[in-house]
Enzyme design. Structure first.
Site, mmCIF file in Angstrom:
data_model
loop_
_atom_site.group_PDB
_atom_site.id
_atom_site.type_symbol
_atom_site.label_atom_id
_atom_site.label_comp_id
_atom_site.label_asym_id
_atom_site.label_seq_id
_atom_site.Cartn_x
_atom_site.Cartn_y
_atom_site.Cartn_z
ATOM 1 N N ASP A 67 12.896 0.984 -3.450
ATOM 2 C CA ASP A 67 11.449 1.179 -3.592
ATOM 3 C C ASP A 67 11.160 2.521 -4.243
ATOM 4 O OD1 ASP A 67 10.205 -1.153 -2.326
ATOM 5 O OD2 ASP A 67 11.201 -0.460 -0.503
ATOM 6 N N GLY A 118 3.821 -0.450 0.955
ATOM 7 C CA GLY A 118 3.796 0.995 1.084
ATOM 8 C C GLY A 118 4.491 1.573 2.291
ATOM 9 N N GLY A 151 7.780 -1.670 8.575
ATOM 10 C CA GLY A 151 7.434 -1.971 9.961
ATOM 11 C C GLY A 151 6.103 -2.659 10.178
ATOM 12 N N ASP A 177 9.374 -9.817 0.367
ATOM 13 C CA ASP A 177 9.445 -8.413 0.762
ATOM 14 C C ASP A 177 8.459 -8.196 1.897
ATOM 15 O OD1 ASP A 177 9.666 -5.694 1.007
ATOM 16 O OD2 ASP A 177 9.182 -5.232 -1.077
ATOM 17 N N GLY A 178 8.989 -7.917 3.079
ATOM 18 C CA GLY A 178 8.137 -7.611 4.208
ATOM 19 C C GLY A 178 8.432 -8.443 5.430
ATOM 20 N N SER A 179 8.917 -7.795 6.478
ATOM 21 C CA SER A 179 9.102 -8.430 7.776
ATOM 22 C C SER A 179 10.019 -9.649 7.726
ATOM 23 C CB SER A 179 7.737 -8.835 8.367
ATOM 24 O OG SER A 179 7.808 -9.040 9.753
ATOM 25 N N SER A 209 13.661 -3.993 10.720
ATOM 26 C CA SER A 209 13.704 -5.041 11.747
ATOM 27 C C SER A 209 14.731 -6.119 11.442
ATOM 28 C CB SER A 209 12.318 -5.679 11.893
ATOM 29 O OG SER A 209 11.920 -6.326 10.691
#
Length: 232
Positions: A34, A142, A145, A175-177, A199
């Site tokens: 990133d 950005g 978590g 992208d994300g969780s 996570s």
């Protein structure tokens, strides 16, 4: 196509850079880096310089995710640092998308397009046939978590349907969780590449090797598949 895994290196322990990359080199399919400018998102993380250092330690593909207001200012230095994919946000390129896509391809890199959760798929319809990878953000960009935005599941299904209907070749990435709570949902929706961060990977164990094995076991249990792993 096997499910693929791309560790998000903004989540790694940079004090153990050599150790963690050495372990991940034999397990990951690519690396997610990133690059944030503090404007497009209110955070600043990694850089083209980081990519150049990573490039010296791995032969795996490196994906540069440009969360920046002016991606045209970063494409040259990111490509020259050794990125294999350069992934730019549709929200930042639609005024000159074809020129920037051509610029990325001229470097020999693959083109990734990223969509924020509130950005519809039809934003990229004029040039979707030119891209190699479509990244769907399932959190607002950005910060690590954040909770999973469930409405994105349908967007993944739609992206897969568009690909199949038109015989496009892009891979779908989330992208994300990406973690124990979402692996099954994302796989069933049609996702190909899972970006794994805190996570999904690094918080599972202090030892990266053990953390990877835990992640792999969780994914296999959740999705009832063995079709994952290193491209070798």
């Amino acid at each position: 196509m096997k499910y693929q895994f791309s560790p998000s290196l903004m989540c790694m322990d940079l004090t153990k850079f050599n150790e963690q990359i050495s372990i991940l080199n034999s397990r990951a399919d690519m690396y997610h880096v990133d690059i944030m400018d503090g404007h497009f998102v209110k955070n600043i993380t990694l850089s083209p310089f980081f990519i150049s250092q990573l490039r010296m330690m791995t032969n795996l593909p490196i994906d540069a995710h440009l969360m920046v207001e002016k991606p045209e200012d970063f494409i040259d230095m990111t490509a020259e640092a050794g990125a294999d994919y350069i992934s730019v946000h549709a929200e930042t390129i639609n005024r000159n998308a074809f020129r920037l896509i051509r610029k990325i391809k001229d470097y020999g890199a693959k083109v990734g397009i990223v969509l924020n959760p509130a950005t519809p798929l039809d934003w990229i319809s004029p040039y979707v046939h030119l891209i190699d990878k479509l990244t769907i953000m399932t959190v607002d960009p950005g910060f690590a978590g954040q909770p999973f935005i469930a409405e994105m599941t349908e967007k993944i299904r739609d992206a897969k349907k568009i690909r199949e209907t038109n015989h496009y070749t892009y891979v779908i990435e989330v992208d994300g969780s990406c973690n124990e709570k979402t692996f099954r949902t994302l796989a069933e929706a049609g996702n190909d590449i899972f970006i794994i961060g805190n996570s999904g990977l690094f918080d599972l164990d202090e030892n990266t090797e053990i953390a990877w094995d835990k992640m792999k076991n969780i994914f296999q249990q959740q999705t009832n598949t063995a079709d994952i792993g290193h491209p070798e």
